[in-house]
Design an enzyme around this catalytic site. Structure first.
Site, short mmCIF file in Angstrom:
data_model
loop_
_atom_site.label_atom_id
_atom_site.label_comp_id
_atom_site.label_asym_id
_atom_site.label_seq_id
_atom_site.Cartn_x
_atom_site.Cartn_y
_atom_site.Cartn_z
N ARG A 120 -1.58 -34.01 -21.98
CA ARG A 120 -0.51 -35.03 -21.34
C ARG A 120 0.87 -34.63 -21.80
O ARG A 120 1.47 -34.79 -22.87
CB ARG A 120 -1.04 -36.16 -21.49
CG ARG A 120 0.06 -37.40 -21.36
CD ARG A 120 -0.50 -38.71 -21.45
NE ARG A 120 -1.35 -38.87 -20.19
CZ ARG A 120 -1.53 -39.98 -19.72
NH1 ARG A 120 -1.21 -41.39 -20.35
NH2 ARG A 120 -2.38 -40.23 -18.69
N HIS A 173 -0.91 -35.97 -11.87
CA HIS A 173 -2.09 -36.53 -12.56
C HIS A 173 -3.14 -36.24 -11.95
O HIS A 173 -3.71 -37.40 -11.38
CB HIS A 173 -1.72 -38.18 -12.50
CG HIS A 173 -2.52 -38.77 -13.87
ND1 HIS A 173 -3.34 -38.08 -14.55
CD2 HIS A 173 -2.53 -40.04 -14.14
CE1 HIS A 173 -3.83 -38.86 -15.30
NE2 HIS A 173 -3.17 -39.90 -15.19
N GLN A 195 -6.73 -38.36 -12.50
CA GLN A 195 -6.58 -39.73 -12.18
C GLN A 195 -7.05 -39.82 -10.52
O GLN A 195 -7.91 -40.55 -10.17
CB GLN A 195 -5.39 -40.31 -12.02
CG GLN A 195 -5.20 -41.88 -11.51
CD GLN A 195 -5.98 -42.71 -12.26
OE1 GLN A 195 -5.93 -42.93 -13.60
NE2 GLN A 195 -6.83 -43.48 -11.73
N ASP A 223 1.49 -48.03 -8.42
CA ASP A 223 1.80 -47.50 -9.83
C ASP A 223 3.13 -48.22 -10.19
O ASP A 223 3.77 -48.69 -9.52
CB ASP A 223 1.55 -46.06 -9.55
CG ASP A 223 1.96 -45.61 -11.07
OD1 ASP A 223 1.49 -46.00 -12.22
OD2 ASP A 223 2.36 -44.06 -11.21
N CYS A 245 -3.55 -47.21 -10.87
CA CYS A 245 -4.13 -46.17 -11.98
C CYS A 245 -4.04 -46.73 -13.33
O CYS A 245 -4.74 -46.36 -14.05
CB CYS A 245 -3.39 -44.86 -11.80
SG CYS A 245 -1.47 -45.14 -12.14
N ARG A 263 -12.76 -42.69 -14.37
CA ARG A 263 -12.11 -41.68 -15.05
C ARG A 263 -12.97 -40.81 -15.72
O ARG A 263 -13.03 -39.60 -15.85
CB ARG A 263 -11.01 -42.08 -16.10
CG ARG A 263 -9.68 -42.83 -15.38
CD ARG A 263 -9.10 -41.57 -14.56
NE ARG A 263 -8.43 -40.54 -15.39
CZ ARG A 263 -7.48 -40.63 -16.27
NH1 ARG A 263 -6.54 -41.53 -16.01
NH2 ARG A 263 -7.08 -39.54 -17.08
N1 NVA Z 1 3.35 -42.88 -13.22
C1 NVA Z 1 2.75 -43.32 -14.37
C2 NVA Z 1 1.26 -43.04 -14.39
C3 NVA Z 1 0.63 -43.72 -15.43
C4 NVA Z 1 -0.86 -43.08 -15.77
C5 NVA Z 1 3.56 -42.53 -15.62
O1 NVA Z 1 3.63 -41.44 -15.47
O2 NVA Z 1 3.69 -43.36 -16.59
N1 CP Z 2 -4.18 -44.08 -15.67
C1 CP Z 2 -3.87 -43.50 -16.94
O1 CP Z 2 -3.67 -42.28 -17.13
O2 CP Z 2 -4.03 -44.06 -18.09
P1 CP Z 2 -3.39 -43.90 -19.64
O3 CP Z 2 -1.83 -43.71 -19.30
O4 CP Z 2 -3.69 -44.95 -20.39
O5 CP Z 2 -4.03 -42.62 -19.98
#
Ligand code: NVA
Ligand code: CP
Length: 311
Positions: free
Chosen positions: A108, A135, A138, A230, A270, A298
């Site tokens: 990540r 992502h 997801q 989101d 998500c 997930r």
């Molecule tokens: N768009 C959000 C998704 C979190 C799972 C982010 O990148 O923070």
């Molecule tokens: N949806 C998702 O990726 O959640 P987290 O940021 O908690 O991993």
């Protein structure tokens, strides 16, 4: 011909064909059955997953780690301060070294180029666990959830309301691949990247999926089968949160918006959610909301992915 994903990376959802995405979804379905019957075979016995995190996480970390345990393997959490990606040593060296210890790498990251580089230099499969641009894990879980609830994907009307961010990008690719119509409704200035829209439209032409942009939420949501949202400010955009709250105010998923969607429309997010911003709490708790099934999936979708890439 049988689909073989062994040794592949998942950096962008566009990397997977329609058939490969279905292979993941069908495998997830079988693994979920086994999970509930408590007879899931240890398909990743003695395998190790290295998980690199530059950003916080609840779902991604825990679902990958718990999934690895269930499949008989082991996951190692590497916090931002542990390896200091980009500062302590190069992405290239991290990828090469981790490949000597682990069977899969999940990362990540902020810059999408980091996960591209990891995949370039690693000799084991690399999974994008969220980058600024995508992502994909997801969206595999999301497609699986929609399939569970609606029994099909092709021909559904999927509507994304909010920021043209990493979620919007992977959702557009995913919808295009499975033949699901997708409207991304964002304020002007917050549209998804034009190259992603163009690519998704090209992919959609092959599967019959109409991929469009919209700026008016009530127009976009009309007769939708799925409404997805989101956060308005993603991880790394915290400084813009106040400005975005104003710009996105008309884009909340709430009872008024849902009143124009199909009566059976499901509501997806998500997570994490900022209740009162992109979705109100009441709407998130209506019977049409599937946000916690989505979070659970997930686990099953990623278990399928890991088994297919490295089992
Ligand atoms: N768009 C959000 C998704 C979190 C799972 C982010 O990148 O923070
Ligand atoms: N949806 C998702 O990726 O959640 P987290 O940021 O908690 O991993």
């Amino acid at each position: 011909m049988a689909i073989n994903l062994k040794g592949r990376n998942l950096v962008s959802l566009k990397d997977f064909s329609t058939e490969e995405i279905w292979q993941v979804l069908k495998t997830a379905e079988a693994l979920k059955l086994g999970y509930y019957r408590n007879d899931q075979p240890k398909l990743l016995a003695d395998k190790t997953l290295a998980m690199i995190f530059q950003k916080p996480s609840l779902r991604t970390r825990v679902s990958f780690e718990a999934g690895m345990t269930r499949l008989g393997g082991h996951a190692i959490y590497l916090a931002p301060a542990d390896i200091k990606l980009g500062a302590r040593e190069t992405t290239e060296d991290i990828a090469i070294v981790l490949s000597r210890y682990a069977d899969i790498i999940m990362a990540r990251v902020f810059g999408h180029d980091i996960v591209v580089d990891l995949a370039k230099y690693a000799t084991v499969p690399v999974i994008n666990g969220l980058s600024d641009q995508e992502h994909p894990c997801q969206v595999l879980a999301d497609l699986f959830t929609i399939y569970e609830k609606k029994n099909r994907l092709a021909g559904l009307n999927f509507v994304y309301i909010g920021d043209g961010n990493n979620m919007a990008h992977s959702l557009m690719y995913g919808a295009a691949r499975v033949g699901m119509n997708c409207t991304a409704c964002t304020p002007k200035g917050y549209q998804p990247l034009p190259e992603v829209v163009e690519e998704a439209q090209g992919m959609g032409r092959l599967t019959g999926a109409g991929i469009k942009l919209e700026t008016d939420p009530l127009t976009a949501a009309r007769d939708a089968d799925v409404i997805y949202t989101d956060v308005w400010a993603s991880m790394g955009q915290e400084a813009e949160a106040e400005k975005r709250k104003k710009d996105f105010a008309p884009y909340q998923v709430n009872a008024k918006l849902m009143s124009v969607a199909d009566r059976q429309a499901i509501i997806m997010h998500c997570l994490p959610a900022h209740y009162g911003d992109e979705i109100d709490y009441e709407t998130s708790r209506t019977p049409n909301s599937v946000i916690f099934d989505e979070a659970e999936n997930r686990l099953h979708a990623q278990n399928a992915l890991m088994v297919l890439l490295a089992g």
